[in-house]
Motif scaffolding. Structure first.
Motif, PDB file in Angstrom:
ATOM      1  N   ASN A 171       0.831  -1.212   0.000  1.00 22.38           N
ATOM      2  CA  ASN A 171       0.000   0.000   0.000  1.00 22.38           C
ATOM      3  C   ASN A 171       0.866   1.263   0.000  1.00 22.38           C
ATOM      4  OD1 ASN A 171      -2.495  -1.125  -0.053  1.00 22.38           O
ATOM      5  ND2 ASN A 171      -2.972  -0.801   2.099  1.00 22.38           N
TER       6      ASN A 171
ATOM      7  N   TYR B  80       0.494   3.984  -2.921  1.00 21.39           N
ATOM      8  CA  TYR B  80      -0.076   5.318  -2.716  1.00 21.39           C
ATOM      9  C   TYR B  80       0.995   6.405  -2.537  1.00 21.39           C
ATOM     10  CZ  TYR B  80      -4.296   2.561  -2.355  1.00 21.39           C
ATOM     11  OH  TYR B  80      -5.323   1.682  -2.635  1.00 21.39           O
TER      12      TYR B  80
ATOM     13  N   ARG C  93     -12.744   2.238   0.330  1.00 25.66           N
ATOM     14  CA  ARG C  93     -11.606   2.845  -0.366  1.00 25.66           C
ATOM     15  C   ARG C  93     -11.830   4.348  -0.394  1.00 25.66           C
ATOM     16  NH1 ARG C  93      -9.777   1.769  -5.536  1.00 25.66           N
ATOM     17  NH2 ARG C  93      -7.716   1.609  -4.607  1.00 25.66           N
TER      18      ARG C  93
ATOM     19  N   THR D  94      -9.326  -3.218  -3.808  1.00 29.11           N
ATOM     20  CA  THR D  94     -10.610  -3.790  -3.387  1.00 29.11           C
ATOM     21  C   THR D  94     -11.090  -3.282  -2.030  1.00 29.11           C
ATOM     22  OG1 THR D  94      -9.380  -5.575  -2.356  1.00 29.11           O
ATOM     23  CG2 THR D  94     -10.219  -5.971  -4.580  1.00 29.11           C
TER      24      THR D  94
ATOM     25  N   LEU E  17      -6.650  -3.880   4.196  1.00 29.48           N
ATOM     26  CA  LEU E  17      -6.465  -3.411   5.582  1.00 29.48           C
ATOM     27  C   LEU E  17      -7.347  -4.152   6.597  1.00 29.48           C
ATOM     28  CD1 LEU E  17      -5.816   0.425   5.172  1.00 29.48           C
ATOM     29  CD2 LEU E  17      -4.204  -1.378   5.762  1.00 29.48           C
TER      30      LEU E  17
HETATM   31  P1  ADP Z   1      -6.989  -1.199  -1.403  1.00 30.29           P
HETATM   32  O1  ADP Z   1      -5.585  -0.696  -1.339  1.00 30.29           O
HETATM   33  O2  ADP Z   1      -7.121  -2.477  -2.162  1.00 30.29           O
HETATM   34  O3  ADP Z   1      -7.963  -0.167  -1.889  1.00 30.29           O
HETATM   35  P2  ADP Z   1      -6.865  -1.429   1.485  1.00 30.29           P
HETATM   36  O4  ADP Z   1      -7.865  -2.041   2.427  1.00 30.29           O
HETATM   37  O5  ADP Z   1      -5.492  -1.958   1.532  1.00 30.29           O
HETATM   38  O6  ADP Z   1      -7.511  -1.583   0.058  1.00 30.29           O
HETATM   39  O7  ADP Z   1      -6.834   0.135   1.780  1.00 30.29           O
HETATM   40  C1  ADP Z   1      -8.054   0.863   1.914  1.00 30.29           C
HETATM   41  C2  ADP Z   1      -7.871   2.297   1.479  1.00 30.29           C
HETATM   42  O8  ADP Z   1      -7.007   2.971   2.407  1.00 30.29           O
HETATM   43  C3  ADP Z   1      -7.192   2.461   0.139  1.00 30.29           C
HETATM   44  O9  ADP Z   1      -8.131   2.394  -0.912  1.00 30.29           O
HETATM   45  C4  ADP Z   1      -6.568   3.843   0.253  1.00 30.29           C
HETATM   46  O10 ADP Z   1      -7.537   4.824  -0.055  1.00 30.29           O
HETATM   47  C5  ADP Z   1      -6.228   3.951   1.742  1.00 30.29           C
HETATM   48  N1  ADP Z   1      -4.796   3.665   2.026  1.00 30.29           N
HETATM   49  C6  ADP Z   1      -4.268   2.529   2.491  1.00 30.29           C
HETATM   50  N2  ADP Z   1      -2.942   2.648   2.673  1.00 30.29           N
HETATM   51  C7  ADP Z   1      -2.613   3.901   2.317  1.00 30.29           C
HETATM   52  C8  ADP Z   1      -1.396   4.663   2.284  1.00 30.29           C
HETATM   53  N3  ADP Z   1      -0.225   4.127   2.662  1.00 30.29           N
HETATM   54  N4  ADP Z   1      -1.458   5.953   1.865  1.00 30.29           N
HETATM   55  C9  ADP Z   1      -2.630   6.510   1.515  1.00 30.29           C
HETATM   56  N5  ADP Z   1      -3.815   5.862   1.507  1.00 30.29           N
HETATM   57  C10 ADP Z   1      -3.806   4.568   1.905  1.00 30.29           C
END
Ligand code: ADP
Length: 374
Positions: A276, A280, A322, A334, A338
């Motif tokens: 992640n 991002y 998301r 998806t 997390l």
């Molecule tokens: P995904 O990455 O598949 O969308 P996750 O459950 O891993 O699903 O993350 C949920 C949401 O949290 C992501 O869609 C993103 O918007 C946000 N996110 C997670 N990690 C980060 C990060 N390191 N920096 C910024 N936003 C993040």
């Protein structure tokens, strides 16, 4: 005033009468029972009778572990007569249980019923613990429904994975050149189809994991895990991806850390956080830190990416959530990663926290109980 000491009942009203209290507790729909310090049952309401099949006359004076409730956790591990007994823990600490949890309780007919349990200690006027109270609710139906949903999800996921594996196998065969020459344009198209297939597979794997969590069939094989070694493997695995995006990836391990847990699950959780961070972040660096702090293993992933607003920080651990912005739309995902990470960490008795500043970056911190090596 300390809220535990505050009197929440107005003296002189009908509620301050102990008899009224008893009658009310006897008739509420949730099972309520009380024990003395030795966990001998001293109060057993009507709902306890309905849920377990035991009448008050059959249990009063007996220990709740005496083949009466005989709690086991959802995976079948014994909780009674051990330090794991939630009522015992609550009495020993003099504190209510942190949150309700699921156990399987024994019924009079020897079948088991899934109940959601809350516990708290009972005090005398000097605030000495003199017993405990447990409140439980029959959640068999909810549990069956959750398991049905999970089975459905896992069935569908399996069905989708089989043709996908075949399609990827065929693509691989054509790409290898074994079926005849292909030109560069065809190679590019087939390679990108293959990559999309990989992405699809990852989504299906996440869905399958989520289904298994819900059905409590999630594999978990704890052993001693050398976290330093695990993180090194993780950095090696993601080094290429960071380099391709022009990001610096730093791994800073200050101590030799060993935790008791499932290697594969911990790798999966940390890999998710690191991937992640790389996903991002468009420029700058990602730093993975690991250190020991007061007997706990502290692991963090800091990035200099898009960051998140304060109001999003709790929501990102919800299933399928998301944040909608240009980058998240472009990179795809998806919203399952997390929630799975959080479940894995909690299963290890740990905690996860996140700090973030929009436009500056985010830091995910995981704390796990560490094993003393001496
Ligand atoms: P995904 O990455 O598949 O969308 P996750 O459950 O891993 O699903 O993350 C949920 C949401 O949290 C992501 O869609 C993103 O918007 C946000 N996110 C997670 N990690 C980060 C990060 N390191 N920096 C910024 N936003 C993040």
């Amino acid at each position: 005033m300390d809220s535990a000491n505050k009197i929440h009942i107005l003296e002189g009203t009908f509620l301050s009468n102990a008899e009224n209290f008893k009658r009310t507790l006897l008739s509420v729909n949730d099972g309520v029972y009380m024990t003395d310090r030795d966990r001998r049952i001293i109060f057993w309401n009507h709902a306890c009778e309905v849920i377990t099949g035991y009448s008050a006359g059959e249990v009063l004076g007996y220990k709740c572990s005496d083949n009466i409730l005989n709690h086991v956790d959802i995976n079948g591990n014994q909780l009674c007569e051990s330090d794991l007994c939630p009522l015992y823990q609550s009495m020993a600490k003099g504190l209510p249980g942190e949150k309700p949890f699921l156990v399987r309780a024994l019924r009079r007919d020897k079948s088991r019923v899934t109940v959601e349990v809350s516990v708290a200690p009972l005090f005398d006027d000097e605030r000495t613990v003199i017993g405990g109270v447990e409140i439980f609710r029959d959640v068999t139906e909810e549990q069956q429904l959750a398991e049905m949903k999970a089975r459905f999800l896992s069935g569908i996921t399996h069905e989708l994975k089989t043709p996908l594996t075949i399609i990827q196998g065929v693509l691989e065969l054509v790409l290898s050149g074994d079926t005849g020459e292909i030109n560069q344009l065809q190679r590019d198209f087939l390679t990108s189809a293959f990559k999309e297939g990989d992405r699809f597979k990852k989504i299906l794997d996440d869905l399958l994991d989520l289904a298994r969590f819900e059905a409590t069939e999630f594999s978990f094989d704890p052993q001693l895990v050398d976290l330093s070694d695990l993180l090194q493997q993780l950095a090696d695995r993601y080094g290429g991806e960071a380099a391709r995006k022009g990001l610096k990836l730093d791994l800073l391990i200050s101590d030799h850390i060993v935790v008791f847990g499932d290697w594969g699950r911990l790798y999966q959780a940390f890999a998710n956080l690191l991937s992640n961070a790389l996903k991002y972040t468009e420029k700058g660096k990602v730093t993975v830190n690991a250190a020991l702090l007061e007997g706990r293993a502290l692991f963090s992933v800091r990035d200099s990416g898009i960051g998140m607003e304060e109001k999003e920080l709790n929501r990102i651990f919800e299933h399928f959530y998301r944040i909608d912005n240009e980058l998240t739309r472009r990179v795809g995902g998806t919203g399952i990663g997390l929630p799975i990470v959080k479940k894995i960490i909690e299963r290890h008795g740990g905690e996860i926290a996140v700090r973030s500043v929009p436009g500056k970056g985010s830091t995910f911190t995981v704390m796990l109980p560490a094993r003393n090596l001496t």
